[in-house]
Design an enzyme around this catalytic site. Structure first.
Site, PDB file in Angstrom:
ATOM      1  CG  ASP A 185      34.808 129.146 -53.925  1.00 59.11           C
ATOM      2  OD1 ASP A 185      34.770 128.132 -54.800  1.00 59.11           O
ATOM      3  OD2 ASP A 185      33.662 129.554 -53.570  1.00 59.11           O
ATOM      4  N   GLY A 186      36.835 126.829 -56.587  1.00 64.70           N
ATOM      5  CA  GLY A 186      36.487 126.697 -57.684  1.00 64.70           C
ATOM      6  C   GLY A 186      34.982 127.253 -58.889  1.00 64.70           C
ATOM      7  CG  ASP A 235      42.456 112.307 -53.981  1.00 64.55           C
ATOM      8  OD1 ASP A 235      42.916 111.628 -54.493  1.00 64.55           O
ATOM      9  OD2 ASP A 235      41.052 112.533 -53.936  1.00 64.55           O
ATOM     10  N   PRO A 288      30.769 122.353 -48.208  1.00 63.41           N
ATOM     11  CG  PRO A 288      32.985 121.737 -48.149  1.00 63.41           C
ATOM     12  CD  PRO A 288      31.400 122.059 -47.292  1.00 63.41           C
ATOM     13  CD  GLN A 303      35.818 118.867 -46.172  1.00 59.66           C
ATOM     14  OE1 GLN A 303      35.272 118.539 -46.407  1.00 59.66           O
ATOM     15  NE2 GLN A 303      37.209 118.819 -46.722  1.00 59.66           N
ATOM     16  CG  ASP A 311      38.032 114.065 -56.993  1.00 64.38           C
ATOM     17  OD1 ASP A 311      37.135 113.825 -57.047  1.00 64.38           O
ATOM     18  OD2 ASP A 311      39.277 113.611 -57.495  1.00 64.38           O
ATOM     19  CG  ASP A 342      28.549 112.369 -51.068  1.00 65.27           C
ATOM     20  OD1 ASP A 342      28.586 112.169 -52.402  1.00 65.27           O
ATOM     21  OD2 ASP A 342      28.273 111.662 -50.303  1.00 65.27           O
ATOM     22  CG  HIS A 380      41.837 108.676 -58.266  1.00 70.04           C
ATOM     23  ND1 HIS A 380      42.017 108.430 -57.199  1.00 70.04           N
ATOM     24  CD2 HIS A 380      41.715 109.852 -57.961  1.00 70.04           C
ATOM     25  CE1 HIS A 380      41.899 109.228 -56.701  1.00 70.04           C
ATOM     26  NE2 HIS A 380      41.313 110.231 -56.877  1.00 70.04           N
TER      27      HIS A 380
END
Length: 290
Positions: A139-140, A88, A168, A33, A161, A164, A64
């Site tokens: 990659d989760g 972040d 990915p 991205q 977390d 949209d 958060h």
């Protein structure tokens, strides 16, 4: 991304949110991205992924606080926490404030986001080098599959977390992923996920809750307000093997934690699960009965 030093996030073809930009701090393109960090006039530093606002310094605490403290104060003894996404660093920051958490693993797919936030948004990224944090750039979806395949440790709380469900993040909204999450959770585990806007994305909420209902014993939606996401009212899903998010919540744990919050409190915890009627109607049959 911006002209005349304004940044605008456009939602579909009928809504735009504009913010005055004082300075571009970082702009790059990763394998996944575009990543931008800008200094805004009214909202502090802002992170954008593919032109979509992820974080601003002014209101990041609302998101958060609510994604992390709600599950961590429902689970009676969360020691091992997994964050998927959250580049972040704000979610990890809040998780690591809980003294009982012994280990927090964070799997973020885009290292550029992590590096940009470390360099320019220390407000959220300040604990990304914390000794209890195991930060993995990867990659989760693949990570939870590895946990199952290699029979690794179980997690008490998993926090998804994500952005949209485009690019990915798309697999993070599917049933196969949540079946793997279920397997990776302890017997009384909880998963909380970024749950979109009831105003503008109820069909995504319906789809996600259908997936969670197919996998988990209980599924819920809770909401919070913020300044910078389209619609202002935003949601998280809460899926659990055992604990009710309100009935099994003890407000005294919050009072006794010694922690102070800018958004979250015990009254708000319970109130967040009280949904407006249009949401109740739109999600009828998809939220567990009390």
């Amino acid at each position: 991304m911006h002209s005349d030093l304004w940044v605008e996030e456009k939602f579909e073809d009928f809504l735009g949110l504009k913010f005055k930009v004082e300075k571009v701090l970082f702009s790059g393109k990763s394998d996944f991205q575009t990543v931008d960090v800008v200094q805004t006039k009214g909202h502090g530093k802002m992170l954008l992924n593919d032109g979509l606002i992820m974080v601003t310094e002014r209101d990041e605490f609302a998101y958060h606080d609510m994604i992390s403290h709600v599950p961590l104060f429902v689970h009676p003894n969360p020691k091992n926490v997994l964050i998927i996404g959250g580049g972040d660093g704000g979610t990890a920051r809040e998780v690591l404030r809980h003294g009982g958490v012994e280990k927090c693993t964070m799997v973020e797919i885009d290292g550029m986001v992590v590096d940009a936030c470390k360099a320019h948004i220390p407000q959220t990224a300040k604990d990304l080098d914390h000794p209890k944090l195991n930060l993995i750039i990867g990659d989760g979806v693949a990570y939870v599959k590895e946990c199952i395949r290699e029979n690794r440790e179980k997690f008490d709380v998993i926090i998804v977390d994500s952005t949209d469900p485009i690019g990915p993040a798309q697999p993070l909204f599917g049933e196969e992923f949540y079946r793997d999450v279920y397997t990776c959770l302890s017997d009384d585990g909880i998963v909380v996920s970024q749950g979109e806007s009831s105003w503008y994305a109820m069909e995504i909420q319906q789809s996600l809750l259908q997936v969670l209902n197919a996998v988990f014993e209980q599924s819920y939606l809770y909401s919070f307000s913020n300044l910078t996401y389209p619609g202002g009212l935003w949601s998280f899903t809460f899926a659990t093997k055992k604990y009710h998010p309100v009935k099994d919540f003890d407000p005294q744990r919050v009072a006794g934690s010694g922690l102070e919050f800018d958004y979250y409190n015990a009254d708000l915890h319970s109130a967040a699960f009280a949904l407006p009627n249009f949401v109740k109607k739109g999600l009828a049959g998809l939220i567990s009965n009390d």
